[in-house]
Design a protein around this motif. Structure first.
Motif, PDB file in Angstrom:
ATOM      1  N   ARG A   1      17.654   2.051  -3.459  1.00 56.97           N
ATOM      2  CA  ARG A   1      16.647   3.104  -3.633  1.00 56.97           C
ATOM      3  C   ARG A   1      15.282   2.569  -3.227  1.00 56.97           C
ATOM      4  NH1 ARG A   1      15.512   5.933  -7.723  1.00 56.97           N
ATOM      5  NH2 ARG A   1      17.454   6.026  -8.922  1.00 56.97           N
ATOM      6  N   ILE A   2      14.322   3.477  -3.070  1.00 58.23           N
ATOM      7  CA  ILE A   2      12.972   3.079  -2.647  1.00 58.23           C
ATOM      8  C   ILE A   2      12.342   2.155  -3.681  1.00 58.23           C
ATOM      9  CG2 ILE A   2      10.648   3.936  -2.179  1.00 58.23           C
ATOM     10  CD1 ILE A   2      11.873   6.421  -0.997  1.00 58.23           C
ATOM     11  N   THR A   3      12.349   2.588  -4.933  1.00 65.14           N
ATOM     12  CA  THR A   3      11.798   1.761  -5.996  1.00 65.14           C
ATOM     13  C   THR A   3      12.946   0.955  -6.599  1.00 65.14           C
ATOM     14  OG1 THR A   3      10.143   3.500  -6.376  1.00 65.14           O
ATOM     15  CG2 THR A   3      10.368   1.819  -8.084  1.00 65.14           C
ATOM     16  N   GLY A   4      13.393  -0.035  -5.842  1.00 66.58           N
ATOM     17  CA  GLY A   4      14.546  -0.825  -6.244  1.00 66.58           C
ATOM     18  C   GLY A   4      14.276  -1.616  -7.513  1.00 66.58           C
ATOM     19  N   PHE A   5      15.327  -1.752  -8.333  1.00 63.64           N
ATOM     20  CA  PHE A   5      15.152  -2.502  -9.584  1.00 63.64           C
ATOM     21  C   PHE A   5      16.509  -2.948 -10.088  1.00 63.64           C
ATOM     22  CE2 PHE A   5      16.889   0.090 -13.033  1.00 63.64           C
ATOM     23  CZ  PHE A   5      17.176   1.258 -12.345  1.00 63.64           C
ATOM     24  N   HIS A   6      16.497  -3.861 -11.046  1.00 58.71           N
ATOM     25  CA  HIS A   6      17.684  -4.074 -11.855  1.00 58.71           C
ATOM     26  C   HIS A   6      17.191  -4.345 -13.267  1.00 58.71           C
ATOM     27  CE1 HIS A   6      17.401  -8.483 -12.256  1.00 58.71           C
ATOM     28  NE2 HIS A   6      18.360  -8.366 -13.139  1.00 58.71           N
TER      29      HIS A   6
ATOM     30  N   GLN B   1      11.282  -4.040  -7.472  1.00 55.53           N
ATOM     31  CA  GLN B   1      10.766  -4.363  -6.134  1.00 55.53           C
ATOM     32  C   GLN B   1       9.374  -3.740  -5.965  1.00 55.53           C
ATOM     33  OE1 GLN B   1      12.736  -6.387  -4.896  1.00 55.53           O
ATOM     34  NE2 GLN B   1      14.894  -5.722  -4.788  1.00 55.53           N
ATOM     35  N   PRO B   2       8.436  -4.395  -5.366  1.00 52.71           N
ATOM     36  CA  PRO B   2       8.594  -5.688  -4.716  1.00 52.71           C
ATOM     37  C   PRO B   2       8.101  -6.869  -5.539  1.00 52.71           C
ATOM     38  CG  PRO B   2       6.551  -4.706  -4.010  1.00 52.71           C
ATOM     39  CD  PRO B   2       7.158  -3.759  -5.011  1.00 52.71           C
ATOM     40  N   ASN B   3       7.407  -6.677  -6.664  1.00 55.24           N
ATOM     41  CA  ASN B   3       6.574  -7.789  -7.136  1.00 55.24           C
ATOM     42  C   ASN B   3       6.590  -8.071  -8.625  1.00 55.24           C
ATOM     43  OD1 ASN B   3       4.989  -5.627  -8.135  1.00 55.24           O
ATOM     44  ND2 ASN B   3       3.194  -6.976  -8.054  1.00 55.24           N
ATOM     45  N   MET B   4       7.531  -7.517  -9.415  1.00 57.12           N
ATOM     46  CA  MET B   4       7.449  -7.789 -10.853  1.00 57.12           C
ATOM     47  C   MET B   4       8.790  -8.215 -11.431  1.00 57.12           C
ATOM     48  SD  MET B   4       8.711  -5.655 -13.530  1.00 57.12           S
ATOM     49  CE  MET B   4       7.342  -5.269 -14.575  1.00 57.12           C
TER      50      MET B   4
ATOM     51  N   ILE C   1       4.872   3.108 -17.533  1.00 56.42           N
ATOM     52  CA  ILE C   1       6.250   3.199 -18.040  1.00 56.42           C
ATOM     53  C   ILE C   1       6.366   2.281 -19.239  1.00 56.42           C
ATOM     54  CG2 ILE C   1       8.699   2.830 -17.531  1.00 56.42           C
ATOM     55  CD1 ILE C   1       8.089   3.354 -14.596  1.00 56.42           C
ATOM     56  N   ALA C   2       6.449   2.868 -20.408  1.00 57.84           N
ATOM     57  CA  ALA C   2       6.585   2.093 -21.653  1.00 57.84           C
ATOM     58  C   ALA C   2       5.489   1.037 -21.768  1.00 57.84           C
ATOM     59  CB  ALA C   2       7.981   1.449 -21.719  1.00 57.84           C
ATOM     60  N   GLY C   3       4.278   1.359 -21.271  1.00 58.83           N
ATOM     61  CA  GLY C   3       3.155   0.429 -21.379  1.00 58.83           C
ATOM     62  C   GLY C   3       2.960  -0.457 -20.171  1.00 58.83           C
ATOM     63  N   LEU C   4       3.853  -0.390 -19.204  1.00 57.82           N
ATOM     64  CA  LEU C   4       3.706  -1.162 -17.962  1.00 57.82           C
ATOM     65  C   LEU C   4       3.001  -0.276 -16.940  1.00 57.82           C
ATOM     66  CD1 LEU C   4       7.340  -2.618 -17.723  1.00 57.82           C
ATOM     67  CD2 LEU C   4       5.351  -3.598 -18.901  1.00 57.82           C
ATOM     68  N   ILE C   5       1.893  -0.759 -16.381  1.00 63.77           N
ATOM     69  CA  ILE C   5       1.092   0.060 -15.468  1.00 63.77           C
ATOM     70  C   ILE C   5       1.444  -0.260 -14.015  1.00 63.77           C
ATOM     71  CG2 ILE C   5      -1.249   0.598 -14.669  1.00 63.77           C
ATOM     72  CD1 ILE C   5      -2.234  -0.078 -17.481  1.00 63.77           C
TER      73      ILE C   5
ATOM     74  N   ALA D   1       0.818  -1.219   0.000  1.00 58.86           N
ATOM     75  CA  ALA D   1       0.000   0.000   0.000  1.00 58.86           C
ATOM     76  C   ALA D   1       0.849   1.266   0.000  1.00 58.86           C
ATOM     77  CB  ALA D   1      -0.949  -0.003   1.207  1.00 58.86           C
ATOM     78  N   LYS D   2       2.181   1.135  -0.002  1.00 54.67           N
ATOM     79  CA  LYS D   2       3.029   2.336   0.030  1.00 54.67           C
ATOM     80  C   LYS D   2       4.050   2.389  -1.107  1.00 54.67           C
ATOM     81  CE  LYS D   2       2.661   3.413   4.947  1.00 54.67           C
ATOM     82  NZ  LYS D   2       3.346   3.442   6.241  1.00 54.67           N
ATOM     83  N   ARG D   3       4.243   1.299  -1.821  1.00 49.86           N
ATOM     84  CA  ARG D   3       5.225   1.278  -2.892  1.00 49.86           C
ATOM     85  C   ARG D   3       4.509   1.153  -4.230  1.00 49.86           C
ATOM     86  NH1 ARG D   3       7.418   3.534   0.311  1.00 49.86           N
ATOM     87  NH2 ARG D   3       9.291   3.006   1.523  1.00 49.86           N
ATOM     88  N   TRP D   4       5.235   1.399  -5.325  1.00 49.48           N
ATOM     89  CA  TRP D   4       4.674   1.253  -6.663  1.00 49.48           C
ATOM     90  C   TRP D   4       4.560  -0.229  -6.991  1.00 49.48           C
ATOM     91  CZ3 TRP D   4       2.420   5.045  -9.302  1.00 49.48           C
ATOM     92  CH2 TRP D   4       2.735   6.379  -8.973  1.00 49.48           C
ATOM     93  N   ILE D   5       3.373  -0.637  -7.398  1.00 54.41           N
ATOM     94  CA  ILE D   5       3.093  -2.052  -7.636  1.00 54.41           C
ATOM     95  C   ILE D   5       2.716  -2.247  -9.100  1.00 54.41           C
ATOM     96  CG2 ILE D   5       1.658  -4.014  -6.947  1.00 54.41           C
ATOM     97  CD1 ILE D   5       3.445  -2.880  -4.697  1.00 54.41           C
ATOM     98  N   PHE D   6       3.384  -3.194  -9.739  1.00 55.54           N
ATOM     99  CA  PHE D   6       3.053  -3.516 -11.131  1.00 55.54           C
ATOM    100  C   PHE D   6       1.771  -4.343 -11.147  1.00 55.54           C
ATOM    101  CE2 PHE D   6       3.400  -6.702 -14.608  1.00 55.54           C
ATOM    102  CZ  PHE D   6       3.224  -5.837 -15.663  1.00 55.54           C
ATOM    103  N   VAL D   7       0.775  -3.904 -11.934  1.00 51.71           N
ATOM    104  CA  VAL D   7      -0.513  -4.601 -11.917  1.00 51.71           C
ATOM    105  C   VAL D   7      -1.024  -5.012 -13.288  1.00 51.71           C
ATOM    106  CG1 VAL D   7      -1.299  -3.639  -9.726  1.00 51.71           C
ATOM    107  CG2 VAL D   7      -1.748  -2.391 -11.866  1.00 51.71           C
ATOM    108  N   ALA D   8      -0.546  -4.373 -14.357  1.00 51.84           N
ATOM    109  CA  ALA D   8      -1.140  -4.680 -15.672  1.00 51.84           C
ATOM    110  C   ALA D   8      -0.319  -4.015 -16.752  1.00 51.84           C
ATOM    111  CB  ALA D   8      -2.579  -4.179 -15.737  1.00 51.84           C
ATOM    112  N   THR D   9      -0.724  -4.243 -17.993  1.00 58.75           N
ATOM    113  CA  THR D   9      -0.086  -3.567 -19.127  1.00 58.75           C
ATOM    114  C   THR D   9      -1.156  -2.793 -19.884  1.00 58.75           C
ATOM    115  OG1 THR D   9      -0.484  -5.426 -20.616  1.00 58.75           O
ATOM    116  CG2 THR D   9       1.584  -5.435 -19.386  1.00 58.75           C
ATOM    117  N   GLU D  10      -0.716  -1.756 -20.566  1.00 57.47           N
ATOM    118  CA  GLU D  10      -1.677  -0.976 -21.356  1.00 57.47           C
ATOM    119  C   GLU D  10      -2.326  -1.817 -22.446  1.00 57.47           C
ATOM    120  OE1 GLU D  10      -1.388   3.021 -22.395  1.00 57.47           O
ATOM    121  OE2 GLU D  10       0.375   3.430 -21.160  1.00 57.47           O
ATOM    122  N   ALA D  11      -1.619  -2.845 -22.888  1.00 65.21           N
ATOM    123  CA  ALA D  11      -2.170  -3.710 -23.931  1.00 65.21           C
ATOM    124  C   ALA D  11      -3.475  -4.370 -23.496  1.00 65.21           C
ATOM    125  CB  ALA D  11      -1.148  -4.791 -24.310  1.00 65.21           C
ATOM    126  N   GLU D  12      -3.691  -4.483 -22.176  1.00 68.52           N
ATOM    127  CA  GLU D  12      -4.905  -5.140 -21.678  1.00 68.52           C
ATOM    128  C   GLU D  12      -6.127  -4.236 -21.765  1.00 68.52           C
ATOM    129  OE1 GLU D  12      -4.073  -7.341 -17.892  1.00 68.52           O
ATOM    130  OE2 GLU D  12      -2.009  -6.737 -18.327  1.00 68.52           O
TER     131      GLU D  12
END
Lengths: 447, 447, 447
Positions: free
Chosen positions: C281-286, C328-331, C159-163, C56-67
């Motif tokens: 970083r808060i929105t960790g990624f690689h 992070q955390p879920n995609m 971001i580039a179609g990722l919601i 409930a506090k971080r950015w969560i990947f949930v869907a794509t614009e293609a959907e």
């Protein structure tokens, strides 16, 4: 007088501080001679406490050696949230280990039973020997020391082929005394070399203590017409004078059969004195030999043997009565000349209990020739289901806010002994001071 | 001004100390005119409180006398974790007792309904009379006194054939006043001598208060096309001026039908004044007579009777409109000339409610001749299912953290009355002081 | 040195007072390089905290614009107890709102996806525009102001179609920096204009963190024979020297393929530097580009394309290796020349996680002509199921009281990075001071 069920000083202590005042009061004020207050049977809080204080600190009967007859044979046992691997190694030593990989915790063996040479984790292939040593872990850094990652062991004790485990680091030491007492009773029957004819799992919809209370009295045996053919309905009366008038014929037959059987037991060198230490020691138990009704040979409708091959080669008598043992908190068994039937109760939820029943016959007895499986198991299978129905009714009613503890009658003395052992054990491990509970053995002596 | 729903001083008190500060705040700060904060609908904590403070302390509608017409007939009712036996004895007295054996607590009667001469416990055969007395307990010690082990009684009150029970030791006394008021409305319809044509149990996937809110307004009746044939959609508007323009034709028909019906009711001696005491007494209720649309006779698609035999012999008019009653917390009913339909809501879980619907017809009405069962029950069966779907949607959304209490509109005044009664009752029994809630009746008067 | 994952000062604070001492200790004392203590994986308390502090506090990947390709298309997403409507409006703007009516809280849209012009509440017909404005509410009092009852909005970022959505009022601002970094990697592949070839939902019987740990290492890839055809098993080793001898052939092929691919990526203008900001970083990624084995084109058994139509018109190369991203955390996702496969993990219960897998192909690719669906999805469908089985085993063992945190090896460095991000995030939002955790990137640098 002090409580008779005692524990090492290390057992009680800091934990008592964790007990909320109302739980402490409930435990301290239990009334002798009455069923327990409802929370002990229905609340998750007490269920968890039963798992922690009883099933994780006392010796628990879980299996027989007959179930893992060959080297490499194993079985997995669930006790609360613990899974334990019990296996026979190449040197015939039976060992117990926690069923958890030391890497990232994956469950190792998922089958109820099987046979294997090594234990390989499905996740990253860490591989353990049957003695628990970590033998292989791929792609580790140079400093990695396999010796630090053996499977965690569980205390195990086999008594005449009956396997008991204890999850505690310091298991109750009095198991040695109990083994010394009961082994001469059990060993002549050859359980360690028997074979499993059948094993059934029945889930009763009631608290595990209701399962135990149910099998500790025959006051309800009117509901077991099949069992009552051979089982004397006077079982459980601590005082013969309390047996009701209508049971006089059964009492007469019981006394006559006892005289005949006692003579035989003596000739065969079988100890038969009744020993009742149900609530006077940590590992409470009772053991006794008794006659059975009708032909008096086995748990069949007419009392004749279900297996023509005697269970023990050295005891060829068909009519041998029954050797019965009950060990706190969760096991009871009956051994006749032709077979043994063993029961264990394992708590699954506040209102769910697994009752596992195992029938043993001579290792060389052949199904279809020496015994018919339905005849061997029929009486106890139907009796178990009848008991399951009664336990479910008891649980339902006790969960009702209108329930109040009710009185145990003269034939429910072993129910009181079980409950007294239970309450005294919790008081001890949780460090609750209380009014003294008089052991049942003394109650019945003074009655 | 003080709260109008009051309880005996004994009711509040020590319990208030048990209420955590956040629960106390939630209860004290509820905003009038808005739906409740989410915890009241979705949290187990408030659900348990509803069972303890509402369903175990107020009069609860559970059945009709028509369901136990003959001596020995019984039914069992579940309220929270309580099971209650309601039985008619040989002297035609209807009694209620807790369904729990006094020995070791077993559930006694397991069927929903049946007929019996005595109540025998399946466990150890303790046997009770229909009046609750323990008649038999085998193998007890000499001092055992059966008189100490009668079944525990439950307060019961029948009003014109409607059975209410109260689990409290001291049930609200104002049931007498309510009975005095509503009996003249109900009694002419002969419910006590009717027969059950059908009874259905529907489980709604929502909190019981959402079930009650749903049936307290017709703002959602657009979702009930079948019911709206005969049910005037203006129901629930406290103020006629607030009725929207588009409902003007229905309003005109309603006024004309009211005039015709009022004249008939007067001639038949049927009281018809609307009485609204929903949140101004402990046993809150409202009762009213209203016309119905189209033929105006019954809950059918065209409004004509579903049963050709009138419900009461003394009221042969086909077109009698409807007598409707709602009694806090859990019942509502409608009576037309040909039948009665009664509803009760019983909480099963925070998100599950049992809605029991009972259709009564004349005792001598014959299915297939006097009535067709599908036609008799069709409109309410489909309406119930539509309501169940709406209640489920409401519960789902309220369980969402994004939910915020929203505003009741002019046609939702009885929803506010129910919620006001609910909150005031909890404040009273839990001893929470609060800002004064203005009863709905006064709100509508001043509107 | 200080913790690298930081939050705005507003995030921590009052909440830290709510954390019980034992939870605070558990969070403060986590040992770097070991799996987490059991409560983080199995207790409801920590699961709820994960939902509140992470999901409930971080950015969560949930869907794509293609959907939701067309105006009016919507989908509903469940995150914990929240349901969110994600819809494309007539101006092609993608918006997110809470799926809760502002009247009495009913759930509005119940389908997973669909297309509509307005959002109409089934209960009382309150009607909202796709932009969330309340357009219609029947029968309200004169003072009622529709502007006060718009649907509550949810932060959304494509971001580039990722919601991605964030349920917090103040979403982490560093999403802008992350978008700036990763967009040049993603955009050339045309995800925003792709079409969904297939989407599957798989429920894994384990905690969501075990799902994430599982996909952060290839130490377990021996259990994925199908995937290993094209996926280099050396993935995850932070230090090449730590790769075991038996993987030398794969290492050789990997180095050769990397050289070839790097050259191609450069020619195509595709950024390919590995960027690792997983726990800094808060929105960790690689994000990284890597070659694949065999034909190196796609996730098929022989590595050749599954779809003959390239995913992006501007990138016609069949052999393009893979672009992989983890946020992070879920995609996590993989993009090859012919398709993209995206994964999201959504916690359902302490021991249940939804893994949603979406396969994207070129918008004009035709099933049966350009691609065979089984061939396109086969490798990951079987791999997902294998992972689900492993996650279930891990959860079972960790729930066992015998579980103790175990050591991560050299190939599990990204598992440690995920756990370090997780622990540091909780410490930050919950205001727990602690011993400093060294970010994985620095650990690997100094190794």
């Amino acid at each position: 007088m002090t409580a008779h069920v005692v524990a090492g000083a290390a057992e009680a202590g800091a934990e008592s501080d964790r007990l909320a005042p109302d739980a402490r009061a409930l435990l301290g004020e239990r009334v002798v001679g009455e069923s327990l207050p409802a929370p002990f049977y229905v609340d998750r809080e007490w269920f968890d406490r039963d798992l922690d204080e009883i099933f994780a600190k006392r010796w628990i009967f879980v299996a027989t050696e007959a179930e893992i007859a060959e080297p490499g044979d194993y079985l997995t046992v669930n006790l609360g949230r613990s899974s334990v691997i019990i296996a026979r190694d190449d040197e015939q030593v039976v060992r117990a280990h926690h069923n958890v990989c030391r890497h990232r915790g994956a469950r190792l063996l998922t089958d109820d039973h099987g046979s294997t040479g090594t234990i390989v984790c499905a996740y990253h292939s860490w591989t353990y020997g049957m003695d628990g040593r970590l033998m292989f872990a791929d792609a580790q850094a140079p400093g990695f020391d396999k010796k630090c990652f053996s499977l965690r062991p569980v205390a195990l004790r086999s008594i005449a082929g009956l396997i008991f485990i204890c999850l505690a680091d310091e298991p109750p030491a009095d198991i040695d005394e109990v083994a010394t007492i009961v082994t001469p009773y059990l060993e002549p029957h050859g359980l360690a070399n028997a074979k499993v004819a059948k094993q059934t799992d029945l889930i009763e919809n009631g608290n595990w203590k209701l399962t135990m209370e149910n099998n500790r009295e025959c006051y309800h045996c009117g509901g077991h017409p099949e069992l009552l053919n051979v089982f004397f309905p006077i079982w459980g009366f601590a005082d013969a004078d309390a047996i009701p008038e209508r049971l006089r014929p059964a009492t007469t037959r019981y006394r006559q059969a006892t005289d005949e059987m006692t003579d035989l037991w003596r000739r065969r060198g079988l100890p038969s004195d009744r020993i009742v230490q149900l609530d006077t020691r940590i590992t409470g138990f009772h053991i006794e030999r008794e006659p059975m009704d009708l032909a008096g040979e086995s748990f069949t409708l007419d009392g004749t043997v279900a297996c023509t091959r005697p269970l023990a080669d050295d005891l060829p008598d068909r009519r041998l009565g029954r050797l019965s043992m009950h060990l706190q908190p969760n096991m009871w068994l009956h051994i006749t000349g032709d077979h043994a039937v063993l029961f264990s109760a394992i708590p699954l939820a506040p209102d769910q209990t697994l009752v596992r029943t195992t029938w043993l016959v001579h290792a060389d007895a052949v199904e279809g020739i020496d015994y018919d499986l339905d005849r061997l198991t029929g009486v106890w299978e139907i009796t178990n289901q009848q008991d399951a129905d009664l336990v479910a009714l008891a649980h339902q009613g006790i969960a009702d806010p209108a329930y109040r503890p009710g009185p145990y009658g003269p034939s429910e003395v072993q129910v009181e002994a079980f409950i007294n052992w239970y309450i005294t054990t919790l008081r001890t491990t949780l460090g609750v001071t209380h009014q003294v509970s008089q052991p049942v053995s003394e109650i019945s002596e003074s009655a």
